[in-house]
Design a protein around this motif. Structure first.
Motif: not given
Length: 819
Positions: A532-542
């Motif tokens: 999901s895009n929220p998971e991608v967002d969280a990974y990139c943010l980290k």
């Protein structure tokens, strides 16, 4: 005995030498290199002029578009989110009418219009503005006068450094001013964070209970299920399983099917449809010119292949692909329907006793596995097929369940269903628009392995990140490079030196971070295959944020981390000496980063000149007559803020502001301008320009952000204690532990009393909400092909209704349809 006395004396001399070196290092930092004003003022002036130019363009273009009612550049939300947007061009076309209109939007209306994610991002900017505003007041009225009149002398206390802690002599009573200001600053920052989190807790619960106004109603009742055992990998059997646990509370279930061949065919058809639309647009724009051509059977790109007419070729390809897609979809659905009607395991038969009924016969071992009772169902290795290649049409270990009540959904998410690891793992489902369907069938075991390998790669990358960062930051010390080659140094007071040493390093570092972010995003979507895009967002943010933290310490300390580790092993006080030597000088580079991100970026953000420039160039290359209807539609889609890209930069500036507040107070003033201006500009842009594609409920924009803010506070407090110790202020250093302890206590209280309760909606509140109405259970069983059409989380490529089988008309208002 004589040898022992000699060894002890040598050991004592080494300790005294280490202490002397530490003191000398601080004195060297005080009397070291002159930090001129030119590398600060010149980039500041350039950024200000750039910002004014962009701002004037914004006023001119906005006034022009307002008269023409042209919404494409400054009001794209009017095309898709008009019901959640203020009136277009509100505030008039005056110089600051836009700012006044944005400022006057109350919090409740702002939340309703922009959603919880954007709202908490704006609250974060507001928090930074309030905290740095207090820091600016303390700096202007206390710290700057106290530091500027300090008695320390030396080249390192002149010009820019005259207004830093370097100007204060070691052991001076002036250190008390820094301590008092630090106490007040930290207390206010902690208070603001606590208030923001308390406010967010209420909004988060409202989101969990009601969702966003633009999300489908069923979304808040839905879960994603991972690690479904093979015997339950059909929609009907998955429904049987959950119906046993939640009787008559399961509305809909779907197990995701592997359909890689179908996905490729659909992607190829979409490519041909777009190519056909472009060929038709060229023909319509130039009816007298030659028919457009394309190359087929190309083996070496554009250098080989046979030219054919584009329109007939793509029409035939679309016709062929439509037939193949229909056949492949029918085959996948037929296989799925067969699986639905076949019992793979007697445990899935509704006539068999449920696990609940046989609970008394189940024995739990020390390892937590079920040793007896129903061994085939509960003890079977449900992951045995996870790492095997799944054939097209076969079900995966991922599925979705939609319940009829919030109570059932929250119980499924919060409770252990199977009592066994990696079996029926349930998570709150992302918004349907946020699902990355091409990755949905990826197994969690492969995701974990790939993520661990990439984590090792990124950690090693951080160690070697010093190489490009050191190269970029070395430009800030241009005279050091020149004198290293035996040449005469340049005049640091010239404008050109200020631009080269002050502005270019900042620009190069920003480019470097953009490339890094693109690499992290590709790793998340193509290698780990996040679902999901929220998971991608969280990974990139980290990972983006971790590299930003590394940037700060590499900028301050400089050099390779391997070199710093080696130095630390040889001398435990080296890191503190390095920080003491480098912090005042590094403040110039960091100040320029803040100024470029504020004065230069405010006008750039408002004017949207990059988007306007791309549109202008494309209009010259490709006039509107040659553009397809799809291109015209895409131009009206509002852009979206990508949190993994946007937030780390803001957290970095917050870290710099709190870290430098008691050491280089001038930084606090520039940070206040950044946060205050960013809040006002981004509030306007969020209301008129940006539109989030999916809503995450504030997890990325506050819960994750808060964790990093606490890391920033811890870093700043430890550095403050160490710096006071090196400035021979033992009392001030000891008292510096009080804010650190207060931060730890506040962090613990928030985590225990608020944060831990926000991951899911409580069953008590879910029950109260359910009293207002629940969803209806689907009473009749439908064939698989018909059922998937109405599923909220049915795979789009398996749905025949609404699929794109032909190109869009050249112009929609002409009503022209292409056969």
């Amino acid at each position: 005995n004589e040898q022992n006395r000699t060894q002890k004396q040598e050991h004592t001399n080494q300790k005294m030498s280490s202490i002397t070196n530490t003191t000398d290092a601080v004195e060297e930092a005080v009397g070291g290199v002159v930090v001129a004003w030119s590398p600060v003022l010149t980039p500041l002036l350039v950024s200000f002029i750039q910002g004014v130019i962009f701002f004037m363009f914004f006023l001119w273009k906005r006034g022009k578009d307002s008269k023409a009612s042209n919404y494409e550049l400054f009001e794209p939300r009017q095309f898709t989110r008009a019901h959640r947007s203020p009136p277009p061009f509100d505030g008039g076309t005056g110089m600051f009418g836009w700012a006044k209109a944005a400022w006057q939007v109350p919090p409740e209306e702002l939340l309703q219009k922009v959603g919880l994610d954007s709202y908490m991002y704006l609250r974060f900017l507001r928090l930074g503005a309030r905290v740095t505003f207090l820091g600016s007041l303390l700096s202007i009225f206390i710290l700057l006068p106290v530091y500027a009149t300090g008695e320390a002398r030396g080249s390192g206390t002149e010009q820019f450094n005259q207004y830093t802690l370097a100007r204060v002599e070691n052991g001076s009573n002036r250190l008390w001013a820094g301590l008092v200001c630090w106490f007040n600053f930290v207390a206010f920052a902690l208070y603001e964070m606590y208030e923001e989190y308390s406010m967010y807790a209420k909004l988060r619960y409202q989101f969990l209970a009601k969702g966003d106004i633009d999300t489908p109603p069923d979304f808040k009742y839905s879960c994603r299920v991972e690690n479904i055992p093979p015997e339950y990998r059909t929609s009907s059997k998955l429904k049987i399983y959950f119906n046993r646990i939640f009787p008559n509370q399961v509305k809909q279930t779907s197990v995701c099917l592997n359909a890689s061949k179908l996905d490729k065919l659909v992607a190829e058809r979409k490519k041909n449809i777009i190519a056909l639309e472009k060929a038709i647009a060229v023909t319509k724009a130039n009816p007298e010119s030659r028919a457009p051509t394309t190359k087929v059977d190309s083996k070496m790109g554009v250098c080989s292949g046979t030219k054919v007419e584009a329109i007939p070729y793509h029409k035939n390809e679309i016709y062929r692909l439509n037939s193949e897609i229909d056949a492949e979809r029918a085959a996948v659905i037929k296989m799925a329907s067969y699986d639905e009607n076949t019992n793979f395991n007697e445990a899935a038969d509704p006539e068999q006793p449920s696990t609940v009924e046989n609970a008394g016969d189940i024995e739990i071992t020390m390892s937590g596995n079920v040793a007896s009772g129903q061994p085939d169902q509960l003890n079977s290795n449900s992951n045995s097929t996870d790492d095997q290649v799944v054939a097209d049409g076969k079900p995966s270990a991922t599925g979705f369940v939609t319940f009829t009540s919030l109570r059932a959904k929250q119980a499924a998410v919060q409770c252990e269903l199977s009592g066994k690891k990696d079996r029926f793992d349930v998570y709150a489902a992302p918004e349907p628009l946020g699902v990355i369907w091409e990755n949905i069938t990826q197994t969690t075991s492969r995701q974990r392995v790939t993520e661990v390998l990439l984590a090792c790669f990124w950690m090693v990358g951080i160690l070697f990140w010093a190489i490009p960062v050191s190269f970029v930051t070395s430009l800030a010390n241009l005279n050091g490079i020149v004198t290293g080659f035996g040449l005469a140094p340049f005049d640091e007071n010239t404008a050109w030196y200020g631009i080269v040493a002050g502005l270019l390093p900042v620009i190069f570092l920003q480019i470097l971070m953009i490339v890094l972010y693109m690499a992290i995003t590709m790793a998340a979507t193509k290698l780990i295959k996040k679902k999901s895009n929220p998971e991608v967002d969280a990974y990139c943010l980290k990972w983006h944020q971790l590299f930003q933290f590394a940037n700060l310490w590499l900028i301050i300390i400089g050099g390779s981390l391997f070199g710093q580790i080696e130095t630390l092993l040889e001398d435990e006080g080296a890191v503190f000496r390095a920080i003491a030597e480098a912090m005042p000088g590094a403040a110039v580079f960091l100040t320029n980063m803040i100024n470029v991100a504020s004065l230069g970026a405010f006008g750039l953000e408002l004017s949207l000149i990059p988007a306007y420039g791309v549109t202008l160039i494309m209009s010259l290359i490709q006039p509107e007559a040659k553009r397809t209807q799809r291109m015209l539609d895409d131009a009206k889609n509002p852009p979206s803020l990508v949190w993994g890209k946007v937030i780390p930069k803001v957290i970095f500036i917050f870290l710099v502001s709190v870290l430098y507040m008691p050491i280089v107070p001038l930084v606090e003033i520039f940070a206040c301008v950044y946060f205050g201006g960013s809040y006002l500009v981004m509030k306007h842009q969020s209301l008129h320009v940006y539109s989030t594609k999916f809503e995450g409920g504030g997890i990325s924009t506050w819960e994750v952000v808060f964790g990093y803010l606490m890391v920033c506070m811890y870093m700043a407090e430890i550095v403050f204690i160490a710096y006071m110790g090196l400035k021979e202020g033992p009392t001030q250093a000891a008292l510096g532990f009080i804010p650190l302890i207060a931060t730890i206590i506040m962090h613990y209280i928030l985590n225990r009393n608020i944060r831990s309760l926000l991951q899911n909606l409580s069953l008590e509140i879910a029950t109260v909400i359910d009293e207002d109405g629940e969803l209806t259970v689907e009473s009749t069983s439908k064939p698989f092909a018909e059922a998937i059409e109405g599923q909220l989380y049915g795979q789009p490529n398996l749905k025949s209704s609404g699929e794109e089988r032909a190109p869009l008309p050249y112009r929609r208002d002409m009503g022209e349809v292409i056969d």
